[in-house]
Design a protein around this motif. Structure first.
Motif, PDB file in Angstrom:
ATOM      1  N   ILE A 265       0.840  -1.206   0.000  1.00 17.06           N
ATOM      2  CA  ILE A 265       0.000   0.000   0.000  1.00 17.06           C
ATOM      3  C   ILE A 265       0.871   1.250   0.000  1.00 17.06           C
ATOM      4  CG2 ILE A 265      -1.817   1.281   1.206  1.00 17.06           C
ATOM      5  CD1 ILE A 265      -2.788  -1.368   2.369  1.00 17.06           C
TER       6      ILE A 265
ATOM      7  N   LEU B  77      -9.194   4.856  -0.462  1.00 18.86           N
ATOM      8  CA  LEU B  77      -8.656   3.534  -0.769  1.00 18.86           C
ATOM      9  C   LEU B  77      -9.791   2.560  -1.071  1.00 18.86           C
ATOM     10  CD1 LEU B  77      -5.868   3.069   1.948  1.00 18.86           C
ATOM     11  CD2 LEU B  77      -5.592   3.748  -0.445  1.00 18.86           C
TER      12      LEU B  77
ATOM     13  N   ASP C 148     -12.247  -2.559   2.359  1.00 20.01           N
ATOM     14  CA  ASP C 148     -11.505  -3.614   3.050  1.00 20.01           C
ATOM     15  C   ASP C 148     -11.611  -4.934   2.304  1.00 20.01           C
ATOM     16  OD1 ASP C 148     -10.949  -1.740   4.926  1.00 20.01           O
ATOM     17  OD2 ASP C 148     -11.878  -2.775   6.620  1.00 20.01           O
TER      18      ASP C 148
ATOM     19  N   MET D 212      -9.314  -5.000  -0.760  1.00 24.48           N
ATOM     20  CA  MET D 212      -7.895  -5.096  -0.445  1.00 24.48           C
ATOM     21  C   MET D 212      -7.552  -6.434   0.198  1.00 24.48           C
ATOM     22  SD  MET D 212      -6.406  -1.333   0.492  1.00 24.48           S
ATOM     23  CE  MET D 212      -7.497  -0.899   1.833  1.00 24.48           C
TER      24      MET D 212
ATOM     25  N   SER E 162      -7.266  -8.671  -2.692  1.00 26.75           N
ATOM     26  CA  SER E 162      -6.111  -8.327  -3.523  1.00 26.75           C
ATOM     27  C   SER E 162      -4.801  -8.787  -2.913  1.00 26.75           C
ATOM     28  CB  SER E 162      -6.077  -6.807  -3.742  1.00 26.75           C
ATOM     29  OG  SER E 162      -4.936  -6.428  -4.476  1.00 26.75           O
ATOM     30  N   TYR E 163      -4.659  -8.591  -1.577  1.00 31.88           N
ATOM     31  CA  TYR E 163      -3.402  -8.920  -0.918  1.00 31.88           C
ATOM     32  C   TYR E 163      -3.415 -10.286  -0.239  1.00 31.88           C
ATOM     33  CZ  TYR E 163      -2.739  -3.914  -1.638  1.00 31.88           C
ATOM     34  OH  TYR E 163      -2.645  -2.672  -2.190  1.00 31.88           O
TER      35      TYR E 163
ATOM     36  N   LEU F  17      -4.966  -6.336   7.634  1.00 26.90           N
ATOM     37  CA  LEU F  17      -5.179  -5.131   6.831  1.00 26.90           C
ATOM     38  C   LEU F  17      -5.362  -3.909   7.711  1.00 26.90           C
ATOM     39  CD1 LEU F  17      -5.702  -3.689   4.140  1.00 26.90           C
ATOM     40  CD2 LEU F  17      -8.121  -4.342   4.375  1.00 26.90           C
TER      41      LEU F  17
END
Length: 254
Positions: free
Chosen positions: A28, A43, A46, A49, A52-53, A60
């Motif tokens: 990030i 952004l 949650d 992301m 994605s990660y 997170l």
């Protein structure tokens, strides 16, 4: 990339050991500095992301809290997490500085980096020439010798240069000057990858010679000479970083 030398050790392309928390912060952070997550924007959610990660909500949220502490994001109820204005970023934070290595840097930012480094490190050189101990001189000679031995190895040479500057900061006796090592490391990384392979090799030789001259001034207790030698090193690095700047292109050894 939070330990001194972590950025320089990445120049070889070897993957660093990491945990999920560090991984998400770095991902990030680089995205913000590079503009993928632009200043002022919200952004992704949650859920997005996390997918994605590949991390949990707990990991997170911990990462986002860390980024908020660095001034890079701001969480707002019912709005989301917004990328903060650049003026709020803690640009002396070692991780924040390291993330800039992955970004397309403007010439103005590069000039600013070397200006601040000159202000801090010329003072460190002045104090080191007055306060250095025999052990610190021994260490400085050891590291400049390592620079000569590993000249063909980009990563090892850059790490030896960093150690020279770390010892000089220690010799200054000023803890605030010692805390600027992250800034020094970023500039060394930028110089190490600037230009063609032939240009980088020539730059390593020149930097080794300049460093030896600096150490000689410090050992002799010649404060004005040490200041001039340090300034020559920083001006050399600043020119290399600006000349080797490749907007929008991958780094030379990445």
């Amino acid at each position: 990339m939070s330990e001194p030398g972590s950025l320089l050790r990445s120049l070889s392309g070897r993957p660093a050991a990491r945990n999920f928390h560090t991984f998400v912060i770095n991902e990030i952070g680089v995205a913000i500095v590079s503009g993928k997550f632009a200043v002022g924007t919200i952004l992704p959610s949650d859920a997005e992301m996390m997918a994605s990660y590949g991390v949990s909500r707990t990991v997170l949220r911990e990462a986002l809290r860390t980024l908020e502490a660095k001034g890079m994001v701001e969480a707002r109820p019912k709005v989301g997490t917004r990328v903060s204005q650049r003026s709020r970023w803690n640009l002396f934070d070692q991780q924040v500085l390291a993330w800039h290595f992955e970004a397309e840097l403007e010439a103005e930012f590069l000039v600013g980096l070397f200006d601040i480094r000159a202000a801090l490190e010329t003072r460190a050189a002045d104090l080191a020439a007055r306060r250095r101990t025999a052990e610190q001189i021994r260490l400085l000679k050891y590291w400049v010798h390592q620079m000569e031995l590993v000249n063909g190895d980009v990563e090892s040479h850059a790490l030896a240069v960093l150690e020279v500057h770390r010892v000089i900061a220690e010799a200054s006796g000023n803890p605030l000057l010692r805390s600027a090592i992250g800034l020094v490391e970023l500039t060394l990384a930028l110089v190490a990858v600037a230009g063609s392979e032939a240009e980088r090799a020539a730059a390593r030789v020149a930097l080794t010679t300049l460093s030896r001259e600096l150490i000689e001034m410090i050992e002799a207790g010649d404060a004005p000479g040490a200041v001039a030698a340090m300034r020559a090193i920083i001006e050399f690095g600043g020119r290399r970083a600006l000349e080797g700047r490749r907007p929008g292109a991958a780094r030379g050894t990445r």
